[in-house]
Motif scaffolding. Structure first.
Motif, PDB file in Angstrom:
ATOM      1  N   ALA A   1       0.824  -1.210   0.000  1.00  0.00           N
ATOM      2  CA  ALA A   1       0.000   0.000   0.000  1.00  0.00           C
ATOM      3  C   ALA A   1       0.858   1.260   0.000  1.00  0.00           C
ATOM      4  N   LEU A   2       1.920   1.263   0.808  1.00  0.00           N
ATOM      5  CA  LEU A   2       2.770   2.449   0.894  1.00  0.00           C
ATOM      6  C   LEU A   2       3.543   2.668  -0.399  1.00  0.00           C
ATOM      7  N   GLN A   3       3.981   1.590  -1.022  1.00  0.00           N
ATOM      8  CA  GLN A   3       4.719   1.721  -2.268  1.00  0.00           C
ATOM      9  C   GLN A   3       3.826   2.282  -3.369  1.00  0.00           C
ATOM     10  N   ALA A   4       2.595   1.808  -3.436  1.00  0.00           N
ATOM     11  CA  ALA A   4       1.677   2.307  -4.461  1.00  0.00           C
ATOM     12  C   ALA A   4       1.415   3.801  -4.272  1.00  0.00           C
ATOM     13  N   ALA A   5       1.234   4.218  -3.023  1.00  0.00           N
ATOM     14  CA  ALA A   5       0.975   5.636  -2.750  1.00  0.00           C
ATOM     15  C   ALA A   5       2.201   6.485  -3.038  1.00  0.00           C
ATOM     16  N   THR A   6       3.373   5.972  -2.693  1.00  0.00           N
ATOM     17  CA  THR A   6       4.610   6.738  -2.868  1.00  0.00           C
ATOM     18  C   THR A   6       5.046   6.806  -4.318  1.00  0.00           C
ATOM     19  N   GLU A   7       5.026   5.667  -4.988  1.00  0.00           N
ATOM     20  CA  GLU A   7       5.577   5.600  -6.339  1.00  0.00           C
ATOM     21  C   GLU A   7       4.597   6.068  -7.415  1.00  0.00           C
ATOM     22  N   ARG A   8       3.311   5.801  -7.202  1.00  0.00           N
ATOM     23  CA  ARG A   8       2.345   6.088  -8.271  1.00  0.00           C
ATOM     24  C   ARG A   8       1.240   7.044  -7.861  1.00  0.00           C
ATOM     25  N   GLY A   9       1.231   7.436  -6.580  1.00  0.00           N
ATOM     26  CA  GLY A   9       0.137   8.267  -6.111  1.00  0.00           C
ATOM     27  C   GLY A   9      -1.175   7.512  -6.070  1.00  0.00           C
ATOM     28  N   ASP A  10      -1.101   6.194  -6.025  1.00  0.00           N
ATOM     29  CA  ASP A  10      -2.281   5.323  -6.043  1.00  0.00           C
ATOM     30  C   ASP A  10      -2.667   4.991  -4.601  1.00  0.00           C
TER      31      ASP A  10
END
Length: 526
Positions: A475-484
Motif C-alpha cells: 500500500a505504501l509503495q503504491a501511494a509513494t511511487e504512483r500516487g495510487d
C-alpha cells in the motif's frame, strides 16, 4: 533500582532559525474546532511557540471522518478548503497557539538531555463530547527549534504507515494515538532519494512522555517539574490531585497503564521497534509508529527495526523495557515523591519492583481471553498452558495471528482438530499440537459454554486481519511511487474490522511468503 541520577544543569538551547511568518486565520467555529491551549499556557518553559511551514500544494491523502465526528468537529467543513488550509499549515484556526514541545529521553539506553519536537507541533487541544481533552498535533510540518539539523518534514510512506497502524490498533481495542488526517504537501523531501512529502495530523490523550519529565529533572528545575507533574495529574488522574502521595500515585498509574498496554501488544504480536523513553506516554497510549510491525511466525526474538541491531526492543523484551523506562520516570519524580532521597528511592522502588507481577497479571488476562479460558482457573496451570502453546508456535514457526484465530475452528471440529490449525504446523509437530489441544479442551470444560458459544468468544478475542507487513508495504509503495491510494484505502477498510470475516478479503489474512519475510526491515522514516 539504581540511586544514580543524571544531574544535568544544561539550559534549553534551540536552533537559531527564525520563527515562520505569521499565518492567516480561519474561523475555528466553522470547523467545530474550539481549541484550548492548556499545555501552552500552563507549562511555559517546556515548549517553544512556533508556526508550521505552509505546504506549497496540499491535497488530501486521507481524512478520518469517524474520528473527526467523535471529537465533535464538523467533518464536512474540515473536508473543505479551510480544513485543508489548516491541516497543511497554510492557515491557523482562531484560538490556536501552536508550540513545539521540549523533552529529553533515553534512546537505545543513552540519555539525551534535549530532544523535543523536531518535526511536530501541538496545534492545541479540543474537549470531545465525552469531556475528554485531546491534543491535535502536526507531524512533518517543518523545522522547529528542536530539529537538530533535520528538515522537519515527513514522507508519504511513513505518514500513511502511522495512519494505518493507529487505526488498526484502535480497531483491535488497544490504546493508541490516531491520525485525524494525512495531507500530501506537493513537495519532495530528501531522504536516500527524493520522496513525496506529507503531514500527519495526530490526535492523542496527551503528548506527555517519560522524556518530558526527564527534561526538567535533568536540569534540577524543581518548580517546573512540579508544575509538569501537577498538570499530568490534573489531566490524566484528577482523583489523585491534592493527595499526600499524589506523585507516587502518578507513577503507579503510569505503571498500571503501561502493564495493560504492553500485555495487549504481546497478545497481537505487535512490536513497537523503538521503545525509547521519549516514546512512552504517561497516558498509556501507543505513540510514534516508526519502525513498528506485527510479528507473523511466532518468535520471541523477532526484530524488524533496522536501527535495533542488538535486539533491545525485540518482541520478548518489550515488558522488560517498559519496566526500565518506568524506572527512568521514577528517577525523574524522586524529588517530588519525598524530600528524603533514601525514602523516595525506597517508595518508587516498590512500584518498579511490583511491575513484573502487575504485567504478568495483565498478560495472563489477555491470553486467557485469547484461549477462551475463564479467569477463575488456576493461575499456574493456565500460565503453563499458555506458555506451552506459545512454545509450540515458536518451534513450529506457526503464524501467531492465525494460530490463535483457528482455535475457534478447533472448538467447532467434531474430532477436536481443525485442518486450518494442523496446516500451520509441520508434520513432525502435529502430534505435540494435538496433545496440547486435548489439554486445552479439557480446560475449556470448566467454562460451562457450548462449542458454538466458545467459538464466538474466541473469534471476538482473536483477529483474523492484522497489518501484514507485505500488505502495508504494498500500500505504501503504491501511494509513494504512483500516487495510487486504492491499496491503502482497501487495506484500511479491512483493518477497521479485524475480527469479522470479510468475503473477498481472504488474501489479507494470509502471511507473507518466505521470500517476502526474509530479511524484512522497517525504518524510522525521519
Amino acid at each position: 533500582m539504581s540511586a544514580l541520577f543524571l544531574r544535568l544543569k544544561a539550559t534549553m538551547s534551540v536552533s537559531a532559525d527564525p520563527r515562520p511568518a505569521s499565518l492567516p486565520r480561519v474561523d475555528a467555529a466553522q470547523l467545530g474546532m474550539v481549541l484550548d491551549n492548556s499545555y501552552a499556557n500552563e507549562l511555559t518553559g517546556l515548549h517553544a511557540p512556533w508556526n508550521p511551514s505552509p505546504a506549497p500544494q496540499p491535497s488530501w491523502l486521507a481524512l478520518n471522518t469517524e474520528l473527526a465526528q467523535a471529537l465533535g468537529l464538523n467533518a464536512d467543513a474540515i473536508a473543505g478548503a479551510d480544513g485543508l488550509a489548516v491541516f497543511s499549515g497554510q492557515a491557523l484556526p482562531t484560538g490556536a497557539s501552536p508550540v513545539a514541545q521540549a523533552y529529553a529521553g533515553h534512546q537505545f539506553g543513552h540519555f539525551s538531555p534535549q530532544l523535543g519536537d523536531g518535526r511536530a507541533l501541538l496545534l492545541g487541544e479540543v474537549v470531545d463530547p465525552q469531556g475528554q481533552r485531546r491534543d491535535i498535533a502536526f507531524k512533518g510540518s517543518g523545522r522547529t527549534p528542536f530539529s537538530r539539523g533535520g528538515d522537519g518534514k515527513a514522507a508519504v510512506g511513513p505518514v500513511l504507515r502511522e495512519y494505518l497502524m493507529g487505526e488498526a490498533m484502535q480497531a483491535l481495542g488497544i490504546p493508541t494515538t490516531r491520525a485525524l488526517a494525512a495531507i500530501a504537501t506537493g513537495e519532495q523531501v530528501a531522504r536516500e532519494r527524493p520522496l513525496p512529502g506529507a503531514v500527519l495530523v495526530r490526535v492523542a490523550a496527551s503528548h506527555l512522555r517519560v522524556g518530558t519529565f526527564q527534561f526538567f529533572a535533568a536540569r534540577e528545575d524543581q518548580e517546573k517539574l512540579k508544575r509538569l507533574a501537577d498538570y499530568a495529574i490534573n489531566r490524566h488522574d484528577p482523583d489523585l490531585a491534592g493527595q499526600p502521595d499524589q506523585y507516587l500515585g502518578l507513577l503507579r498509574r503510569v505503571a498500571e497503564r503501561q502493564a495493560t498496554l504492553i500485555a495487549q501488544w504481546m497478545g497481537v504480536g505487535f512490536i513497537h521497534g523503538v521503545m525509547n523513553t521519549d516514546n512512552m506516554t504517561i497516558s498509556g497510549e501507543t505513540i510514534d509508529y516508526g519502525p513498528c510491525a506485527f510479528m507473523e511466525a511466532h518468535a520471541p526474538d523477532t526484530v524488524f527495526s533496522s536501527i535495533d541491531r542488538d535486539g533491545r526492543y525485540a518482541y520478548a523484551n518489550q515488558p522488560l523495557i517498559a519496566r526500565w523506562n518506568l524506572a527512568r520516570l521514577a528517577e525523574a519524580l524522586l524529588s517530588l515523591v519525598h524530600e528524603d532521597s533514601d525514602q523516595a528511592i525506597a517508595l518508587v522502588s516498590d512500584v518498579i519492583d511490583a511491575f513484573p507481577a502487575l504485567y504478568q497479571a495483565q498478560w495472563l488476562a489477555v491470553f486467557r481471553r485469547k484461549l477462551g479460558l475463564v479467569s477463575s482457573g488456576n493461575d499456574a496451570e493456565d500460565t503453563a498452558l499458555i506458555e506451552d502453546f506459545l512454545a509450540l508456535l515458536h518451534t513450529q514457526g506457526m503464524d501467531h495471528t492465525l494460530a490463535f484465530r483457528h482455535l475457534a475452528d478447533a472448538v467447532e471440529a467434531t474430532d477436536g482438530q481443525a485442518p486450518e490449525m494442523m496446516a500451520l504446523a509441520a508434520p513432525p509437530g502435529r502430534e505435540p499440537l494435538l496433545a496440547w489441544l486435548q489439554r486445552w479442551q479439557q480446560r475449556l470444560v470448566s467454562s460451562g459454554k457450548s462449542p458454538p458459544q466458545l467459538a464466538v468468544a474466541l473469534r471476538a478475542a482473536n483477529p483474523l486481519y492484522i497489518p501484514r507487513n507485505h500488505r502495508v508495504e504494498e500500500a505504501l509503495q503504491a501511494a509513494t511511487e504512483r500516487g495510487d491510494l486504492v491499496p491503502f484505502e482497501r487495506l484500511l477498510t479491512v483493518l477497521k474490522a479485524p475480527f469479522d470475516v470479510q468475503p473477498g478479503s481472504e488474501a489479507y489474512a494470509l502471511p507473507a511468503s518466505v521470500e517476502q519475510q526474509a530479511g524484512y526491515q522497517t525504518f524510522c522514516g525521519t
